[in-house]
Scaffold this active site. Structure first.
Site, short mmCIF file in Angstrom:
data_model
loop_
_atom_site.label_atom_id
_atom_site.label_comp_id
_atom_site.label_asym_id
_atom_site.label_seq_id
_atom_site.Cartn_x
_atom_site.Cartn_y
_atom_site.Cartn_z
N ASP A 84 80.88 -36.56 0.99
CA ASP A 84 79.78 -35.83 0.36
C ASP A 84 78.55 -36.72 0.19
O ASP A 84 78.68 -37.87 -0.27
CB ASP A 84 80.20 -35.36 -1.05
CG ASP A 84 80.65 -33.91 -1.07
OD1 ASP A 84 80.42 -33.18 -0.09
OD2 ASP A 84 81.23 -33.52 -2.10
N GLU A 181 81.85 -21.82 -1.96
CA GLU A 181 82.46 -22.09 -3.26
C GLU A 181 82.15 -20.96 -4.24
O GLU A 181 80.97 -20.60 -4.44
CB GLU A 181 81.96 -23.43 -3.82
CG GLU A 181 82.59 -23.75 -5.18
CD GLU A 181 82.52 -25.21 -5.57
OE1 GLU A 181 82.02 -26.03 -4.80
OE2 GLU A 181 83.00 -25.52 -6.68
O1 KIV Z 1 83.31 -32.24 -4.23
C1 KIV Z 1 84.19 -31.47 -3.87
O2 KIV Z 1 85.38 -31.67 -4.09
C2 KIV Z 1 83.78 -30.26 -3.16
C3 KIV Z 1 84.80 -29.19 -3.03
C4 KIV Z 1 84.90 -28.46 -4.31
C5 KIV Z 1 84.49 -28.29 -1.89
O3 KIV Z 1 82.67 -30.15 -2.74
#
Ligand code: KIV
Length: 254
Positions: A84, A181
Site C-alpha cells: 500500500d 471495500e
Molecule cells: O490496508 C488494508 O488491509 C486494505 C484492505 C482492507 C483491502 O487496504
C-alpha cells in the site's frame, strides 16, 4: 514469474477462478499464507491498526510500509506481493511514482492506492514505469477522518455513478484489479459484472466480487479488540496465545 507477469495472470482471472487475497505484514505469516496457496499478499496500511496499535491508517508512514514490505518479500512468496502507498505519499504523479519505486525497491511487486478519478494520472504514471497497480474504491480508510467514520458506499445513485466513473478511470490508467471495500452487495455485483478487471471485495458480501481480500488478523482471530461485522474467523489465535502464556506463567511460578 516477475511482478508484472503475476499481475497480468491475476488480471486474466476475470470471469475465472476467484482470487483469494490476504494481508500480511511479517516474514513468518507471509511464508505460511503463501504455502497455503493464497494468490495475493497485501502489505496493507491496515498494518497501522492491527500491528502498530494506531487508531486508524492515517498514522502509517512510508517508512513503516518499507519495513514491513521488506519482511514479507524475504519470504519470497509465489503470490504477488502488493504494498500500500500510505496516506500523503501520492499527492501528485511524480511523488506517487517515486514512492511506488521505493516500495518496489523494498520488495513489493505491485502497489495499491486509494481513490478513483483523482488518482488516475498517478496510476498511469506508475503503470507506465512498469509497476503494476491495484485500485481501491468504496470506503477509503485513509479518508476516515474527513468522512467522520467508516460508511458503506454504493447506496445512492450518485455514489453508484461515482464508483463506475472511478473504476473506469482506473482501468483506463492501467490497474490490474480493483479492491472494493464496504460497497453494498448489489452495487458490488453490478460493478463486478460491468468492469473489465477483477474486483476484489472486502465487506461487500461474500460472492459479489471476482475475489476476496481479508485482513489476516480477522481470519485467524489474533486481533480480538476490533472485529469487523463481516469477518469470518477460521481459528482463535488470540485464545491460543492467552492459553499458552497462562500455562507458561503457571509453569514458571510453580
Ligand atoms: O490496508 C488494508 O488491509 C486494505 C484492505 C482492507 C483491502 O487496504
Amino acid at each position: 514469474m516477475t511482478g508484472p507477469e503475476k499481475a497480468q495472470a491475476l488480471r486474466d482471472r476475470k470471469g475465472g477462478a476467484r482470487i483469494a487475497a490476504l494481508t500480511a505484514y511479517d516474514y513468518p505469516t507471509a511464508r505460511l499464507l503463501d504455502e497455503s496457496g493464497v494468490d495475493l499478499l497485501l502489505v496493507g496500511d491496515s498494518l497501522g491498526m492491527v500491528v502498530l496499535g494506531f487508531p486508524d491508517t492515517t498514522h502509517v508512514t512510508l517508512d513503516h510500509m518499507l519495513h514491513h514490505v521488506a519482511a514479507v518479500a524475504r519470504a519470497e512468496p509465489t503470490a504477488i506481493t502488493v504494498g500500500d502507498l500510505p496516506i500523503d505519499t501520492y499527492p501528485d504523479a511524480e511523488t506517487a511514482l517515486a514512492n511506488a519505486r521505493r516500495l518496489v525497491a523494498a520488495g513489493a511487486e505491485a502497489v495499491k492506492l486509494e481513490g478513483g478519478v483523482r488518482q488516475a494520472e498517478k496510476v498511469r504514471a506508475i503503470v507506465e514505469s512498469g509497476i503494476p497497480v491495484c485500485g481501491h474504491l468504496g470506503m477509503l480508510p485513509q479518508r476516515v477522518l474527513e468522512e467522520g467514520g467508516y460508511h458503506k458506499k454504493g447506496r445512492t445513485p450518485e455514489q453508484v455513478e461515482a464508483l463506475h466513473e472511478g473504476a473506469e478511470a482506473l482501468i483506463d490508467a492501467g490497474v490490474f484489479a480493483i479492491v472494493l471495500e464496504s460497497v453494498v452487495p448489489d452495487t458490488a455485483a453490478e460493478l463486478t459484472r460491468s468492469l473489465a478487471v477483477p474486483t476484489i471485495g472486502i465487506g461487500c458480501g461474500e460472492t459479489t466480487c471476482d475475489g476476496e481480500v481479508a485482513v489476516v488478523t480477522d481470519l485467524v482471530g489474533s486481533y480480538p479488540w476490533f472485529v469487523p461485522p463481516f469477518a469470518r474467523p477460521e481459528t482463535d489465535v488470540a485464545g491460543s496465545i492467552r492459553d499458552a502464556a497462562a500455562t507458561y506463567v503457571r509453569r514458571i511460578r510453580t
